[in-house]
Design an enzyme around this catalytic site. Structure first.
Site, PDB file in Angstrom:
ATOM      1  CG  ASP A  32       7.310  77.258  24.759  1.00 33.05           C
ATOM      2  OD1 ASP A  32       8.221  76.516  24.329  1.00 33.05           O
ATOM      3  OD2 ASP A  32       6.105  77.005  24.597  1.00 33.05           O
ATOM      4  CB  CYS A  82       8.306  71.687  20.610  1.00 38.56           C
ATOM      5  SG  CYS A  82       7.966  72.779  19.223  1.00 38.56           S
TER       6      CYS A  82
END
Length: 163
Positions: A32, A82
């Site tokens: 991530d 994101c």
């Protein structure tokens, strides 16, 4: 990107690429990655330059290179951000697929989002950003903050290292 641990150059397969872990240590890796966060909302003001976006993608590629080398043959890696910036998403997955021929995109379950972007983008300064092929774009998930699913913008790719 301040305060991040320095990464070693992952050139020699026999040398550790990450302090404390030899190559091919993990069956599963979730990366991530630190990103520009352009998928978060609300974004009332966000002053980021094109140069900063490119530098973020370069940093992510270093993390991806280390992750691939830490992944065991037959292992899986999930890469997520994101952001809606294709330079940090599709272009980075294209980089992995081009640089590491033993890595391939695999289907995800559940598959809830739209496909990734295919093709390329030619920047005004002549920099060409290559994205995914159409078939590859179907294997990633691109969540668009403007879609009817009402989510933040983010990206997920699942890759497997050949056994």
């Amino acid at each position: 990107m301040h305060g991040q641990a320095p990464l070693q150059q992952p050139d020699a397969a026999s040398q550790p690429v990450c302090q404390g872990f030899p190559p091919e240590s993990f069956e599963y890796i979730l990366l991530d990655a630190p990103c520009s966060a352009l998928g978060l909302r609300p974004r009332l003001a966000h002053l980021t330059t094109l140069s900063e976006l490119r530098q973020t993608a370069v940093y992510q590629r270093k993390l991806l290179q280390v992750a691939v080398q830490l992944l065991k043959p037959g292992g899986y890696m999930v890469y997520s951000t994101c952001t809606i910036n294709p330079g940090e998403n599709e272009a980075n997955i294209n980089f992995v697929l081009q640089r590491f021929k033993d890595m391939q995109l695999v289907p995800q379950t559940p598959h809830l989002a739209g496909p990734g972007l295919s093709g390329y983008y030619m920047h005004e300064d002549g920099y060409r950003e290559d994205w995914l092929l159409p078939a590859q774009a179907q294997l990633v998930q691109r969540f668009d903050p403007c879609s009817c699913s009402d989510t933040i913008g983010f990206f997920i790719a699942k890759l497997r290292k050949s056994p």
